[in-house]
Design an enzyme around this catalytic site. Structure first.
Site, PDB file in Angstrom:
ATOM      1  N   GLU A  91      -5.811  18.966  -9.092  1.00 27.90           N
ATOM      2  CA  GLU A  91      -4.454  19.211  -9.548  1.00 27.90           C
ATOM      3  C   GLU A  91      -4.117  18.350 -10.769  1.00 27.90           C
ATOM      4  O   GLU A  91      -4.563  17.207 -10.880  1.00 27.90           O
ATOM      5  CB  GLU A  91      -3.484  18.937  -8.393  1.00 27.90           C
ATOM      6  CG  GLU A  91      -3.714  19.952  -7.289  1.00 27.90           C
ATOM      7  CD  GLU A  91      -2.837  19.788  -6.060  1.00 27.90           C
ATOM      8  OE1 GLU A  91      -2.401  20.819  -5.533  1.00 27.90           O
ATOM      9  OE2 GLU A  91      -2.587  18.656  -5.620  1.00 27.90           O
ATOM     10  N   CYS A 104      -0.402  14.023 -15.775  1.00 28.33           N
ATOM     11  CA  CYS A 104      -1.158  13.239 -14.792  1.00 28.33           C
ATOM     12  C   CYS A 104      -2.426  14.031 -14.473  1.00 28.33           C
ATOM     13  O   CYS A 104      -2.347  15.170 -14.014  1.00 28.33           O
ATOM     14  CB  CYS A 104      -0.265  13.079 -13.557  1.00 28.33           C
ATOM     15  SG  CYS A 104      -1.079  12.250 -12.198  1.00 28.33           S
ATOM     16  N   CYS A 111     -11.621  11.782  -3.067  1.00 28.52           N
ATOM     17  CA  CYS A 111     -11.818  10.368  -3.371  1.00 28.52           C
ATOM     18  C   CYS A 111     -12.510   9.725  -2.185  1.00 28.52           C
ATOM     19  O   CYS A 111     -12.177  10.008  -1.033  1.00 28.52           O
ATOM     20  CB  CYS A 111     -10.480   9.671  -3.631  1.00 28.52           C
ATOM     21  SG  CYS A 111     -10.697   7.931  -4.094  1.00 28.52           S
ATOM     22  N   CYS A 115      -7.792   5.238   0.932  1.00 32.84           N
ATOM     23  CA  CYS A 115      -6.615   4.397   1.181  1.00 32.84           C
ATOM     24  C   CYS A 115      -5.773   5.092   2.260  1.00 32.84           C
ATOM     25  O   CYS A 115      -5.622   6.321   2.238  1.00 32.84           O
ATOM     26  CB  CYS A 115      -5.799   4.220  -0.095  1.00 32.84           C
ATOM     27  SG  CYS A 115      -6.779   3.464  -1.408  1.00 32.84           S
ATOM     28  N   CYS A 118      -2.853   7.798   1.383  1.00 31.83           N
ATOM     29  CA  CYS A 118      -3.060   8.729   0.269  1.00 31.83           C
ATOM     30  C   CYS A 118      -3.648  10.058   0.728  1.00 31.83           C
ATOM     31  O   CYS A 118      -4.675  10.092   1.417  1.00 31.83           O
ATOM     32  CB  CYS A 118      -3.986   8.082  -0.753  1.00 31.83           C
ATOM     33  SG  CYS A 118      -4.485   9.200  -2.084  1.00 31.83           S
ATOM     34  N   LEU A 219      -1.860  -2.233  -6.402  1.00 29.85           N
ATOM     35  CA  LEU A 219      -1.919  -3.487  -5.647  1.00 29.85           C
ATOM     36  C   LEU A 219      -1.530  -3.267  -4.174  1.00 29.85           C
ATOM     37  O   LEU A 219      -2.298  -3.532  -3.270  1.00 29.85           O
ATOM     38  CB  LEU A 219      -0.992  -4.499  -6.313  1.00 29.85           C
ATOM     39  CG  LEU A 219      -1.318  -5.957  -6.085  1.00 29.85           C
ATOM     40  CD1 LEU A 219      -2.715  -6.293  -6.565  1.00 29.85           C
ATOM     41  CD2 LEU A 219      -0.300  -6.849  -6.793  1.00 29.85           C
ATOM     42  N   HIS A 220      -0.305  -2.851  -3.958  1.00 27.22           N
ATOM     43  CA  HIS A 220       0.176  -2.392  -2.646  1.00 27.22           C
ATOM     44  C   HIS A 220       0.293  -3.448  -1.550  1.00 27.22           C
ATOM     45  O   HIS A 220       0.819  -3.155  -0.465  1.00 27.22           O
ATOM     46  CB  HIS A 220      -0.669  -1.238  -2.103  1.00 27.22           C
ATOM     47  CG  HIS A 220      -0.774  -0.065  -3.027  1.00 27.22           C
ATOM     48  ND1 HIS A 220       0.276   0.392  -3.781  1.00 27.22           N
ATOM     49  CD2 HIS A 220      -1.831   0.742  -3.320  1.00 27.22           C
ATOM     50  CE1 HIS A 220      -0.116   1.431  -4.495  1.00 27.22           C
ATOM     51  NE2 HIS A 220      -1.385   1.657  -4.242  1.00 27.22           N
ATOM     52  N   ASN A 295       5.340   8.744  -0.716  1.00 23.97           N
ATOM     53  CA  ASN A 295       5.536  10.188  -0.617  1.00 23.97           C
ATOM     54  C   ASN A 295       4.783  10.709   0.589  1.00 23.97           C
ATOM     55  O   ASN A 295       3.567  10.592   0.657  1.00 23.97           O
ATOM     56  CB  ASN A 295       5.018  10.884  -1.881  1.00 23.97           C
ATOM     57  CG  ASN A 295       5.874  10.522  -3.083  1.00 23.97           C
ATOM     58  OD1 ASN A 295       7.087  10.691  -3.059  1.00 23.97           O
ATOM     59  ND2 ASN A 295       5.245   9.985  -4.117  1.00 23.97           N
ATOM     60  N   CYS A 338       3.165  11.358  -6.544  1.00 22.17           N
ATOM     61  CA  CYS A 338       2.025  10.443  -6.374  1.00 22.17           C
ATOM     62  C   CYS A 338       1.494  10.511  -4.956  1.00 22.17           C
ATOM     63  O   CYS A 338       2.253  10.395  -4.002  1.00 22.17           O
ATOM     64  CB  CYS A 338       2.447   8.998  -6.554  1.00 22.17           C
ATOM     65  SG  CYS A 338       3.184   8.665  -8.086  1.00 22.17           S
TER      66      CYS A 338
HETATM   67  N1  SAH Z   1      -7.331   6.188  -7.488  1.00 20.11           N
HETATM   68  C1  SAH Z   1      -6.435   5.637  -8.410  1.00 20.11           C
HETATM   69  C2  SAH Z   1      -5.559   6.636  -9.135  1.00 20.11           C
HETATM   70  C3  SAH Z   1      -4.950   7.772  -8.343  1.00 20.11           C
HETATM   71  S1  SAH Z   1      -3.630   7.435  -7.233  1.00 20.11           S
HETATM   72  C4  SAH Z   1      -5.580   4.570  -7.758  1.00 20.11           C
HETATM   73  O1  SAH Z   1      -5.584   4.479  -6.539  1.00 20.11           O
HETATM   74  O2  SAH Z   1      -4.941   3.810  -8.475  1.00 20.11           O
HETATM   75  C5  SAH Z   1      -2.197   7.081  -8.244  1.00 20.11           C
HETATM   76  C6  SAH Z   1      -1.195   6.166  -7.551  1.00 20.11           C
HETATM   77  O3  SAH Z   1      -0.528   6.824  -6.453  1.00 20.11           O
HETATM   78  C7  SAH Z   1      -1.856   4.931  -6.966  1.00 20.11           C
HETATM   79  O4  SAH Z   1      -1.102   3.781  -7.228  1.00 20.11           O
HETATM   80  C8  SAH Z   1      -1.831   5.262  -5.495  1.00 20.11           C
HETATM   81  O5  SAH Z   1      -1.973   4.116  -4.716  1.00 20.11           O
HETATM   82  C9  SAH Z   1      -0.505   5.940  -5.350  1.00 20.11           C
HETATM   83  N2  SAH Z   1      -0.356   6.678  -4.092  1.00 20.11           N
HETATM   84  C10 SAH Z   1      -1.333   7.173  -3.309  1.00 20.11           C
HETATM   85  N3  SAH Z   1      -0.800   7.789  -2.233  1.00 20.11           N
HETATM   86  C11 SAH Z   1       0.544   7.674  -2.334  1.00 20.11           C
HETATM   87  C12 SAH Z   1       1.650   8.152  -1.544  1.00 20.11           C
HETATM   88  N4  SAH Z   1       1.454   8.888  -0.448  1.00 20.11           N
HETATM   89  N5  SAH Z   1       2.885   7.874  -1.976  1.00 20.11           N
HETATM   90  C13 SAH Z   1       3.092   7.188  -3.112  1.00 20.11           C
HETATM   91  N6  SAH Z   1       2.101   6.734  -3.910  1.00 20.11           N
HETATM   92  C14 SAH Z   1       0.839   6.978  -3.529  1.00 20.11           C
HETATM   93 FE1  SF4 Z   2      -8.500   7.201  -3.898  1.00 21.91          FE
HETATM   94 FE2  SF4 Z   2      -6.013   7.763  -3.172  1.00 21.91          FE
HETATM   95 FE3  SF4 Z   2      -6.985   5.294  -2.850  1.00 21.91          FE
HETATM   96 FE4  SF4 Z   2      -6.463   6.202  -5.328  1.00 21.91          FE
HETATM   97  S1  SF4 Z   2      -4.969   5.854  -3.701  1.00 21.91           S
HETATM   98  S2  SF4 Z   2      -8.299   5.103  -4.626  1.00 21.91           S
HETATM   99  S3  SF4 Z   2      -6.994   8.388  -5.081  1.00 21.91           S
HETATM  100  S4  SF4 Z   2      -7.713   7.151  -1.808  1.00 21.91           S
END
Ligand code: SAH
Ligand code: SF4
Length: 363
Positions: A91, A104, A111, A115, A118, A219-220, A295, A338
């Site tokens: 996407e 984007c 992936c 995480c 995600c 970072l998170h 999200n 995101c």
């Molecule tokens: N893999 C890369 C880039 C793609 S994700 C990364 O992790 O940075 C882009 C951003 O969206 C990242 O900061 C990711 O942590 C965040 N993200 C992933 N899942 C999300 C969710 N459910 N709600 C909000 N942000 C999210």
């Molecule tokens: Fe992969 Fe999603 Fe983690 Fe980004 S946030 S590294 S896309 S699993």
């Protein structure tokens, strides 16, 4: 097999033309046709000789992936589903704002890093996208927005925040980024192309050396204990190493700060104590914060922090002297926000294999 010229950067295209016994300036002409004018048919490249056009038609192609889905929300956010092969689709999301418009893009089908918050991670991993499939998303978006020609372009920024971890696919991400910032192609400023990583330390060093653009780091969490859970890659590259890599990156970065992304998860990483701990580690690197309200997606185990909590968290960071923005949630009604991007990924249990590859390639 015909060579797809769409994903070749200036050096790659020059090599291709040299291999065909042609002069290097032909490569530059063709690059302008493809990326500045959005042309894919060699027959239309009117400043090339007929003989060269015919030769190119036999040996090469300009092939973008196909669009199989196209949705727009009330706020103008638009999401395309881009089919990259028979089994996988990724996407891309177009986000218009006052004064700028961002695309984007995705860098992988799925992936491997998984995480916990995600949607892409939950889909598993199938494969890396090629450079043509990555830059092809920008090429297609320009065409779909009715501005294939550079003089009328709307997209001013590109962020690698779609599906996948760009720093685990640098062989293809780097040529794609080079095209995005090449004046003879898209001509975007390095400051307006942002690669987002969950913290692949060797990849940060390579991007810095080969093609430094703006960097966002997901970072998170303010400590290893929590980050190990949310971003499993932290077990390989803990915060100390990640922050050291950020400082090395800043030596060559086009901006003098790293953007830290921080997803706001209710009751998990959003307390006052978390904010204070974050402020403390942020003294070690020049950074700005981008808070992302979580999200939701089907099968998600988390809830979004409420707006008042996010406001308070941001306040603690800004009182500590940090610049903080809270990302507006755009496009969540079409699952384009995101972390909601899922596309269609044929996993077929490739994840375990891919995990081993990642472990080996990031030693
Ligand atoms: N893999 C890369 C880039 C793609 S994700 C990364 O992790 O940075 C882009 C951003 O969206 C990242 O900061 C990711 O942590 C965040 N993200 C992933 N899942 C999300 C969710 N459910 N709600 C909000 N942000 C999210
Ligand atoms: Fe992969 Fe999603 Fe983690 Fe980004 S946030 S590294 S896309 S699993």
């Amino acid at each position: 097999m015909k060579e797809n010229l769409l994903g070749l950067d200036a050096a790659g295209l020059a090599r291709f033309f040299e291999g065909q016994g042609e002069k290097p300036f032909r490569a530059r002409q063709v690059q302008r046709w493809i990326h500045q004018l959005g042309v894919s048919d060699f027959a239309a490249m009117s400043d090339l000789s007929k003989a060269l056009r015919e030769k190119l038609a036999r040996t090469a192609s300009v092939t973008a992936p196909g669009i199989v889905g196209d949705e727009t929300t009330a706020d103008g956010t638009r999401k395309w589903l881009v089919k990259v092969d028979g089994a996988n689709a990724v996407e891309s999301v177009f986000i218009p704002e006052t004064g700028r418009a961002t695309l984007c893009v995705s860098s992988q089908a799925g992936c491997v890093l998984d995480c916990s918050f995600c949607a892409t991670g939950k889909q598993g991993f199938n494969r890396n996208l090629s450079a043509a499939e990555i830059v092809g998303q920008l090429w297609l978006a320009n065409r779909e927005l009715g501005s294939p020609s550079r003089s009328h372009r709307i997209i001013s920024n590109v962020v690698f925040m779609g599906m996948g971890e760009p720093l685990l696919n640098l062989d293809n991400v780097i040529p794609a980024v080079r095209l995005m910032i090449d004046d003879n192609a898209y001509g975007l400023s390095r400051r307006r192309v942002t690669v987002s990583t969950s913290g692949v330390v060797p990849g940060m060093d390579r991007l810095r050396d080969e093609c430094p653009v703006a960097l966002a780091v997901s970072l998170h969490a303010p400590n290893d204990r929590l980050r190990d859970e949310l971003v499993p890659l932290n077990r390989k590259y803990p915060l100390r190493e990640l922050i050291a890599a950020c400082n090395r990156y800043l030596e060559k970065a086009p901006r003098d700060f790293i953007t830290f992304e921080y997803v706001m998860l209710d009751g998990v990483n959003d307390s006052d104590a978390n904010a204070r701990e974050l402020a403390a580690i942020s003294r070690e690197v020049r950074c700005k914060y981008n808070l992302i309200p979580f999200n939701p997606f089907p099968q998600a185990d988390f809830k979004r922090s409420d707006p008042e909590r996010i406001r308070r968290f941001a306040e603690i960071l800004s009182r500590a002297g940090l610049t903080v923005t809270t990302r507006k949630t755009r496009g969540d009604d079409i699952a384009a926000a995101c972390g909601q991007l899922a596309g269609q990924v044929k996993d077929r249990t490739k994840r375990r294999l891919a995990t081993r590859i990642v472990a080996a390639s990031t030693q």
